[in-house]
Write a protein that holds these residues in place. Structure first.
Motif, mmCIF file in Angstrom:
data_model
loop_
_atom_site.group_PDB
_atom_site.id
_atom_site.type_symbol
_atom_site.label_atom_id
_atom_site.label_comp_id
_atom_site.label_asym_id
_atom_site.label_seq_id
_atom_site.Cartn_x
_atom_site.Cartn_y
_atom_site.Cartn_z
ATOM 1 N N TYR A 143 0.863 -1.183 0.000
ATOM 2 C CA TYR A 143 0.000 0.000 0.000
ATOM 3 C C TYR A 143 0.897 1.229 0.000
ATOM 4 O O TYR A 143 1.714 1.420 0.913
ATOM 5 C CB TYR A 143 -0.888 -0.006 1.247
ATOM 6 C CG TYR A 143 -1.705 1.252 1.435
ATOM 7 C CD1 TYR A 143 -2.939 1.394 0.826
ATOM 8 C CD2 TYR A 143 -1.235 2.292 2.239
ATOM 9 C CE1 TYR A 143 -3.696 2.548 1.008
ATOM 10 C CE2 TYR A 143 -1.986 3.448 2.424
ATOM 11 C CZ TYR A 143 -3.211 3.563 1.804
ATOM 12 O OH TYR A 143 -3.954 4.712 1.982
ATOM 13 N N GLN A 161 -6.262 5.264 -9.311
ATOM 14 C CA GLN A 161 -6.250 5.395 -7.858
ATOM 15 C C GLN A 161 -7.320 6.409 -7.466
ATOM 16 O O GLN A 161 -8.043 6.934 -8.323
ATOM 17 C CB GLN A 161 -4.869 5.845 -7.363
ATOM 18 C CG GLN A 161 -4.388 7.123 -7.998
ATOM 19 C CD GLN A 161 -2.970 7.493 -7.600
ATOM 20 O OE1 GLN A 161 -2.536 8.596 -7.862
ATOM 21 N NE2 GLN A 161 -2.235 6.599 -6.977
ATOM 22 N N ALA A 197 0.673 5.458 -0.491
ATOM 23 C CA ALA A 197 -0.246 6.588 -0.541
ATOM 24 C C ALA A 197 0.485 7.844 -0.091
ATOM 25 O O ALA A 197 1.633 7.793 0.371
ATOM 26 C CB ALA A 197 -1.467 6.336 0.350
ATOM 27 N N ARG A 202 -5.550 13.190 -0.022
ATOM 28 C CA ARG A 202 -4.881 11.896 -0.022
ATOM 29 C C ARG A 202 -4.961 11.284 -1.412
ATOM 30 O O ARG A 202 -6.013 11.329 -2.049
ATOM 31 C CB ARG A 202 -5.529 10.934 0.985
ATOM 32 C CG ARG A 202 -4.924 9.532 0.954
ATOM 33 C CD ARG A 202 -5.391 8.680 2.109
ATOM 34 N NE ARG A 202 -6.704 8.091 1.898
ATOM 35 C CZ ARG A 202 -7.367 7.409 2.837
ATOM 36 N NH1 ARG A 202 -6.859 7.301 4.042
ATOM 37 N NH2 ARG A 202 -8.547 6.903 2.589
ATOM 38 N N THR A 203 -3.864 10.743 -1.878
ATOM 39 C CA THR A 203 -3.875 9.882 -3.043
ATOM 40 C C THR A 203 -3.580 8.473 -2.561
ATOM 41 O O THR A 203 -2.654 8.256 -1.777
ATOM 42 C CB THR A 203 -2.822 10.306 -4.077
ATOM 43 O OG1 THR A 203 -1.519 10.265 -3.477
ATOM 44 C CG2 THR A 203 -3.096 11.718 -4.582
ATOM 45 N N SER A 204 -4.392 7.504 -3.007
ATOM 46 C CA SER A 204 -4.250 6.139 -2.497
ATOM 47 C C SER A 204 -4.887 5.158 -3.473
ATOM 48 O O SER A 204 -5.661 5.551 -4.355
ATOM 49 C CB SER A 204 -4.913 6.015 -1.124
ATOM 50 O OG SER A 204 -6.308 6.232 -1.211
#
Length: 326
Positions: free
Chosen positions: A202, A256, A204, A238-240
């Motif tokens: 993960y 994403q 982010a 947030r980028t995730s």
């Protein structure tokens, strides 16, 4: 938000406390051993005082950071169009983090203890909580799982008179500071679950801007222990990867999520809007109060692993196969 993390707040939300009101005094009138006030009062640095007041109220009672924003598809080359286009608003998000400052008894070490619950809501109606979401890539409908992290804890922090927070900047009539957090966790290693992520990792980025009016800063950085919650505004992005309930494997579906939200402090759970409290009291009463003591921490993905996958009793791929319907 969430999370995640919201570190520094984070730094970026529950059942009433069974041990009594947080920050309550001992029967002889002296502060309870977990009361953060006596430790907070030793801090002399302005940035240290401000950052601690985003972790929790110096009087040790619960406070809330209300969260409101939107979630967008961020798709390289617009490669999923027309099923899902780059920049498409997929959800609104509405929720909060409820937190308190906790002192390790009779020490100068503090924890931030919190729980956070954030609902994915209709992109056209922020107050309509989504129960299902149709995945436009595979055409199946999946249950929407809110961000529900119990708990989100940070610490312990050793507090001395010289304790300092992030650098401060004055913009017009507001004091501001920033916390940008690159997040990288190998769930393949820590959980034995890959969630469809590349390499099971993960990755982010969490980005926070905090702002406090200069008059509030002056009033709340004087000597002593201020009452209540500091009036704080936060911008959060947030980028995730795709959220786990969306059942979009990062390894196969390029793209994403981009979260963009505002957050603001409230003095207690009672200050949250009635529609949101009704949702909590009907389905998530644990999130009416912050935790009573330190414990393990969750983020959106470990929460999904613990609560939806039964801590590994089933896999993410099996959950998606069992819960998706045409």
């Amino acid at each position: 938000m969430i999370k995640k993390r919201l570190a520094g707040l984070l730094a970026p939300l529950a059942l009433l406390l069974t041990t009594g009101a947080a920050g309550a005094s001992a029967s002889d009138g002296a502060p309870a051993p977990t009361d953060p006030g006596p430790v907070y009062a030793t801090v002399t640095d302005t940035s240290g005082k401000l950052s601690l007041q985003t972790f929790g109220r110096p009087d040790g009672k619960d406070m809330v950071f209300r969260i409101s924003g939107s979630v967008y598809a961020n798709i390289e080359g617009n490669s999923l169009d027309p099923a899902m286009r780059h920049g498409q608003k997929l959800f609104n998000i509405e929720g909060y983090n409820i937190r308190r400052l906790y002192r390790v008894p009779d020490t100068n070490q503090l924890y931030q203890l919190s729980r956070e619950i954030v609902f994915y809501t209709d992109p056209a109606d922020p107050q309509r909580v989504l129960r299902e979401w149709k995945n436009p890539i595979d055409g199946k409908t999946y249950p929407v799982v809110p961000i529900n992290n119990d708990t989100v804890n940070f610490g312990p922090f050793t507090i001395t008179p010289s304790y300092a927070g992030p650098p401060l900047q004055q913009l017009h009539d507001e004091t501001v500071w920033t916390s940008d957090i690159p997040v990288r966790t190998n769930f393949a290693t820590t959980l034995g679950e890959q969630f469809g992520l590349v390499g099971g990792v993960y990755a982010a980025q969490e980005m926070f801007d905090f702002s406090v009016d200069k008059r509030e800063v002056a009033a709340r950085t004087e000597a002593g222990v201020p009452d209540g919650a500091m009036k704080t505004k936060i911008s959060w992005a947030r980028t995730s990867p795709w959220a786990p309930f969306m059942c979009l494997p990062e390894t196969a579906v390029r793209g994403q999520l981009t979260y963009h939200a505002r957050s603001w402090s409230l003095g207690s759970y009672a200050a949250i809007e009635p529609w949101l409290r009704a949702e909590i009291e009907a389905s998530h009463p644990l999130y009416k109060a912050a935790p009573a003591q330190p414990g393990p921490s969750e983020n959106s993905w470990t929460s999904f692993y613990n609560k939806q996958l039964g801590k590994g009793a089933t896999t993410w791929a099996s959950w998606c196969a069992a819960n998706g319907h045409a």
